[in-house]
Design a protein around this motif. Structure first.
Motif, short mmCIF file in Angstrom:
data_model
loop_
_atom_site.label_atom_id
_atom_site.label_comp_id
_atom_site.label_asym_id
_atom_site.label_seq_id
_atom_site.Cartn_x
_atom_site.Cartn_y
_atom_site.Cartn_z
N LYS A 101 0.83 -1.20 0.00
CA LYS A 101 0.00 0.00 0.00
C LYS A 101 0.87 1.25 0.00
CE LYS A 101 -3.66 2.31 2.56
NZ LYS A 101 -4.51 2.30 3.74
N PHE A 102 1.95 1.25 0.78
CA PHE A 102 2.86 2.39 0.80
C PHE A 102 3.42 2.66 -0.59
CE2 PHE A 102 7.00 4.32 0.90
CZ PHE A 102 6.81 5.42 1.72
N PHE A 103 3.94 1.63 -1.25
CA PHE A 103 4.55 1.82 -2.57
C PHE A 103 3.51 2.19 -3.62
CE2 PHE A 103 8.19 -0.56 -0.77
CZ PHE A 103 9.13 0.45 -0.95
N GLU A 104 2.31 1.68 -3.49
CA GLU A 104 1.23 2.07 -4.40
C GLU A 104 0.97 3.57 -4.27
OE1 GLU A 104 -3.44 1.24 -4.24
OE2 GLU A 104 -2.24 -0.57 -4.57
N ASN A 105 0.91 4.08 -3.04
CA ASN A 105 0.71 5.51 -2.82
C ASN A 105 1.91 6.33 -3.29
OD1 ASN A 105 -1.94 5.73 -1.65
ND2 ASN A 105 -1.11 4.65 0.12
N TYR A 106 3.10 5.78 -3.16
CA TYR A 106 4.29 6.49 -3.62
C TYR A 106 4.30 6.58 -5.15
CZ TYR A 106 9.15 7.76 -4.36
OH TYR A 106 10.29 8.40 -4.77
N VAL A 107 4.00 5.48 -5.81
CA VAL A 107 4.03 5.46 -7.27
C VAL A 107 2.95 6.37 -7.87
CG1 VAL A 107 3.61 3.98 -9.29
CG2 VAL A 107 5.12 3.20 -7.47
N ASN A 108 1.75 6.39 -7.27
CA ASN A 108 0.69 7.23 -7.85
C ASN A 108 0.80 8.69 -7.42
OD1 ASN A 108 -0.65 7.66 -5.39
ND2 ASN A 108 -2.05 5.96 -5.70
N GLY A 109 1.82 9.06 -6.62
CA GLY A 109 2.08 10.45 -6.28
C GLY A 109 1.41 10.94 -5.02
N THR A 110 0.66 10.10 -4.32
CA THR A 110 0.05 10.51 -3.06
C THR A 110 1.13 10.81 -2.03
OG1 THR A 110 -1.86 9.13 -3.55
CG2 THR A 110 -1.61 9.86 -1.28
N ILE A 111 2.18 10.01 -2.00
CA ILE A 111 3.36 10.28 -1.17
C ILE A 111 4.41 10.84 -2.11
CG2 ILE A 111 5.17 9.26 0.26
CD1 ILE A 111 3.12 7.10 1.06
N ASP A 112 4.79 12.07 -1.86
CA ASP A 112 5.68 12.80 -2.76
C ASP A 112 7.09 12.84 -2.18
OD1 ASP A 112 6.46 14.38 -4.89
OD2 ASP A 112 5.91 16.25 -3.89
N GLY A 113 8.09 12.80 -3.05
CA GLY A 113 9.47 12.93 -2.63
C GLY A 113 10.37 11.89 -3.27
N THR A 114 11.59 11.84 -2.79
CA THR A 114 12.60 10.90 -3.29
C THR A 114 12.95 9.93 -2.18
OG1 THR A 114 13.52 12.60 -4.74
CG2 THR A 114 14.91 10.70 -4.26
N ILE A 115 12.82 8.64 -2.45
CA ILE A 115 13.20 7.65 -1.45
C ILE A 115 14.72 7.69 -1.29
CG2 ILE A 115 13.31 5.19 -0.89
CD1 ILE A 115 10.58 4.88 -2.21
N VAL A 116 15.16 7.91 -0.07
CA VAL A 116 16.58 8.00 0.24
C VAL A 116 17.09 6.68 0.80
CG1 VAL A 116 18.29 9.19 1.66
CG2 VAL A 116 16.39 10.46 0.67
N GLN A 117 16.27 6.02 1.62
CA GLN A 117 16.71 4.79 2.26
C GLN A 117 15.51 3.96 2.67
OE1 GLN A 117 19.65 5.26 5.38
NE2 GLN A 117 18.71 3.64 6.58
N ILE A 118 15.67 2.65 2.60
CA ILE A 118 14.69 1.70 3.14
C ILE A 118 15.45 0.79 4.08
CG2 ILE A 118 13.05 -0.13 2.63
CD1 ILE A 118 12.74 1.12 -0.17
N GLU A 119 15.00 0.78 5.34
CA GLU A 119 15.65 -0.05 6.34
C GLU A 119 14.65 -1.09 6.83
OE1 GLU A 119 17.97 0.52 10.60
OE2 GLU A 119 17.40 2.26 9.43
N LYS A 120 15.08 -2.34 6.82
CA LYS A 120 14.21 -3.45 7.26
C LYS A 120 14.54 -3.80 8.68
CE LYS A 120 15.20 -7.59 5.98
NZ LYS A 120 15.44 -8.83 5.25
N HIS A 121 13.50 -3.97 9.49
CA HIS A 121 13.66 -4.38 10.88
C HIS A 121 13.03 -5.76 11.06
CE1 HIS A 121 14.75 -0.22 11.75
NE2 HIS A 121 13.71 0.11 11.01
N THR A 122 13.83 -6.72 11.49
CA THR A 122 13.31 -8.07 11.69
C THR A 122 12.82 -8.23 13.12
OG1 THR A 122 15.53 -8.85 12.23
CG2 THR A 122 14.80 -9.13 9.95
N PRO A 123 11.87 -9.11 13.35
CA PRO A 123 11.38 -9.33 14.71
C PRO A 123 12.48 -9.86 15.62
CG PRO A 123 10.08 -10.57 13.11
CD PRO A 123 11.20 -9.93 12.37
N ASP A 124 12.39 -9.56 16.89
CA ASP A 124 13.40 -10.00 17.86
C ASP A 124 13.31 -11.48 18.17
OD1 ASP A 124 14.39 -7.44 18.09
OD2 ASP A 124 13.07 -6.92 19.75
N ASN A 125 12.16 -12.08 18.00
CA ASN A 125 11.94 -13.47 18.42
C ASN A 125 12.12 -14.47 17.29
OD1 ASN A 125 9.74 -12.68 17.00
ND2 ASN A 125 8.22 -13.43 18.44
#
Length: 115
Positions: free
Chosen positions: A89-113
């Protein structure tokens, strides 16, 4: 030795070499639509992938997506905190221009367990 000289000493990466195309032939780097990818048939232990486990893992991930916006008031960095279930959903909104700007970084957080 100058910094420029150090950079020139590193060999350029060639397709079909490196981590994924190892002696065990786990995967071969291919290209589709200008993007390199690998197709993994089994994990590093030789075990087939389990669809439900991979889906559950993907949904449990959290992402921090940094987006730079240049507005009349200056340059700002927006940090979006997105769970695995909402990443499409985030990327869909980014591609269609609802979220505007330049992606600088994507950081993945894994669960602790994981263990």
């Amino acid at each position: 030795m100058k910094d420029n000289d150090k950079i020139k000493q590193f060999p350029t990466r060639k397709i079909k070499t490196g981590f994924f195309n190892n002696k065990n032939k786990l995967a071969e780097i291919k290209n589709f639509l200008g993007f390199e990818y690998v197709k993994l048939k089994k994990d590093v232990n030789g075990i087939n992938f389990n669809k439900k486990s991979l889906e559950d893992f993907a949904l449990s991930l959290k992402y921090t997506i940094s987006v730079m916006r240049d507005t009349n008031n200056g340059i700002f960095l927006y940090e979006y905190f997105v769970d695995g279930a909402s990443i499409n959903k985030f990327f869909e909104n980014y591609v269609n221009g609802t979220i505007d700007g330049t992606i600088v970084q994507i950081e993945k957080h894994t669960p602790d367990n994981l263990a």
